[in-house]
Design a protein around this motif. Structure first.
Motif, PDB file in Angstrom:
ATOM      1  N   ASP A   1       0.835  -1.203   0.000  1.00 51.30           N
ATOM      2  CA  ASP A   1       0.000   0.000   0.000  1.00 51.30           C
ATOM      3  C   ASP A   1       0.870   1.254   0.000  1.00 51.30           C
ATOM      4  OD1 ASP A   1      -2.366   1.385   0.054  1.00 51.30           O
ATOM      5  OD2 ASP A   1      -2.939   0.800   2.083  1.00 51.30           O
ATOM      6  N   ASP A   2       0.321   2.335  -0.532  1.00 48.10           N
ATOM      7  CA  ASP A   2       0.988   3.649  -0.508  1.00 48.10           C
ATOM      8  C   ASP A   2       2.415   3.550  -1.038  1.00 48.10           C
ATOM      9  OD1 ASP A   2      -1.350   4.344   0.830  1.00 48.10           O
ATOM     10  OD2 ASP A   2      -0.455   4.051   2.789  1.00 48.10           O
TER      11      ASP A   2
ATOM     12  N   GLU B   1      -4.459   4.586  -6.771  1.00 52.54           N
ATOM     13  CA  GLU B   1      -5.493   5.010  -5.823  1.00 52.54           C
ATOM     14  C   GLU B   1      -5.877   6.468  -6.070  1.00 52.54           C
ATOM     15  OE1 GLU B   1      -4.670   2.901  -1.747  1.00 52.54           O
ATOM     16  OE2 GLU B   1      -3.147   4.417  -2.072  1.00 52.54           O
TER      17      GLU B   1
ATOM     18  N   ASP C   1       0.365   5.399  -4.616  1.00 54.36           N
ATOM     19  CA  ASP C   1      -0.287   6.329  -3.699  1.00 54.36           C
ATOM     20  C   ASP C   1      -0.955   7.497  -4.440  1.00 54.36           C
ATOM     21  OD1 ASP C   1      -0.657   6.977  -0.801  1.00 54.36           O
ATOM     22  OD2 ASP C   1       0.245   8.850  -1.496  1.00 54.36           O
TER      23      ASP C   1
HETATM   24 MG    MG Z   1      -3.086   3.592   0.047  1.00 53.88          MG
END
Ligand code: MG
Ligand code: C2E
Ligand code: MG
Length: 238
Positions: free
Chosen positions: A139-140, A196, A162
């Motif tokens: 993630d990110d 995202e 991200d």
């Molecule tokens: Mg994220």
């Protein structure tokens, strides 16, 4: 729990949903996770909360699977603290067992800080999850202590780019260069990419041209309670 759909950029189908927690606090409405996850981590409450999140997300995904709804995998965010406390292995196992969810339908989102702990027992646990068919996503990506070393030490299935790189994609050459490079690294390692925070269809077009695999963002849907997501899916199919 709220759930936000993830869309395949080529085919347009829903390939997954990310489980995102909110706190319905009497008299104060819905509190966003940014306001309480950090406190839950500091106080240690993230352990029981994280256990509940895994149970609830797996239960819901299994119910969708049984109902024949094509929502793909459910992605669950894991905090680095859940790893440090050593509870996460048991929690994942018990959530799968209780719900009966196929491990292939579960994706776990890890952050770079979790992986940088460079702990051999964590690496062994991740390898075991992979062997079970559980997907692992970072993630990110690109916002933490970006060490690329873990990309070769573990089997990563997906990099989540991200939102901070996506927002300025159309007008900022630097962001485009960074996103292009991330997608190329992922592709050459046979890792999927998902961007995202898509709020504009032109951004989705640009990402498609850059070879990004999937997207998630308000343009498609905000995170929704399960019943509302089912309505969203019906409207979309119609
Ligand atoms: Mg994220
Ligand atoms: P994240 O995992 O990177 O989640 C993506 C965040 O971006 C979510 O915020 C989502 O609502 C938001 N988002 C998605 N599309 C858009 C868009 O088009 N525009 C904008 N402006 N935002 C968009 P949210 O739900 O507030 O969650 C924030 C962070 O809190 C998450 O970032 C995650 O790190 C953490 N979090 C959320 N739920 C959980 C959970 O169940 N467990 C743990 N450990 N952390 C969670
Ligand atoms: Mg996430």
């Amino acid at each position: 729990m709220h759930y936000q759909p993830q869309i395949d950029l080529r085919g347009g189908q829903v390939v997954g949903v990310e489980a995102l927690i909110r706190w319905r606090r009497p008299g104060q409405g819905l509190i966003q996770p940014g306001a309480f996850i950090g406190i839950a981590e500091e106080s240690g409450l993230i352990a029981p909360i994280g256990r509940w999140i895994l149970q609830e997300a797996c239960r819901q995904a299994a119910a969708w699977q049984r109902a024949g709804l094509s929502l793909g995998r459910v992605a669950v965010n894991l905090s680095a603290v859940q790893f440090r406390q050593g509870v996460v292995e048991q929690d994942v196992r018990s959530a799968l067992k209780t719900s009966g969810l196929d491990p292939n339908r579960l994706e776990l989102e890890l952050t770079e800080s979790t992986l940088l702990q460079h702990d051999e027992s964590v690496m062994a646990m991740l390898a075991q999850w992979s062997a079970l068919g559980i997907h692992l996503a970072i993630d990110d990506f690109g916002t933490g202590y970006s060490s690329l070393a873990y990309l070769k030490r573990m089997k990563v299935d997906k990099l989540k780019i991200d939102r901070s790189f996506i927002t300025g994609l159309l007008h900022e050459d630097e962001n485009r260069a960074i996103v292009r490079a991330m997608i190329q690294i992922a592709r050459s390692l046979q890792i999927d990419t998902l961007a995202e925070g898509i709020e504009d269809p032109l951004v989705a077009e640009q990402l498609k041209a850059l070879g990004c695999d999937g997207v998630q963002g308000h343009w498609y849907s905000e995170p929704l309670p399960a019943a509302e997501l089912e309505q969203w899916l019906k409207r979309r199919a119609a």
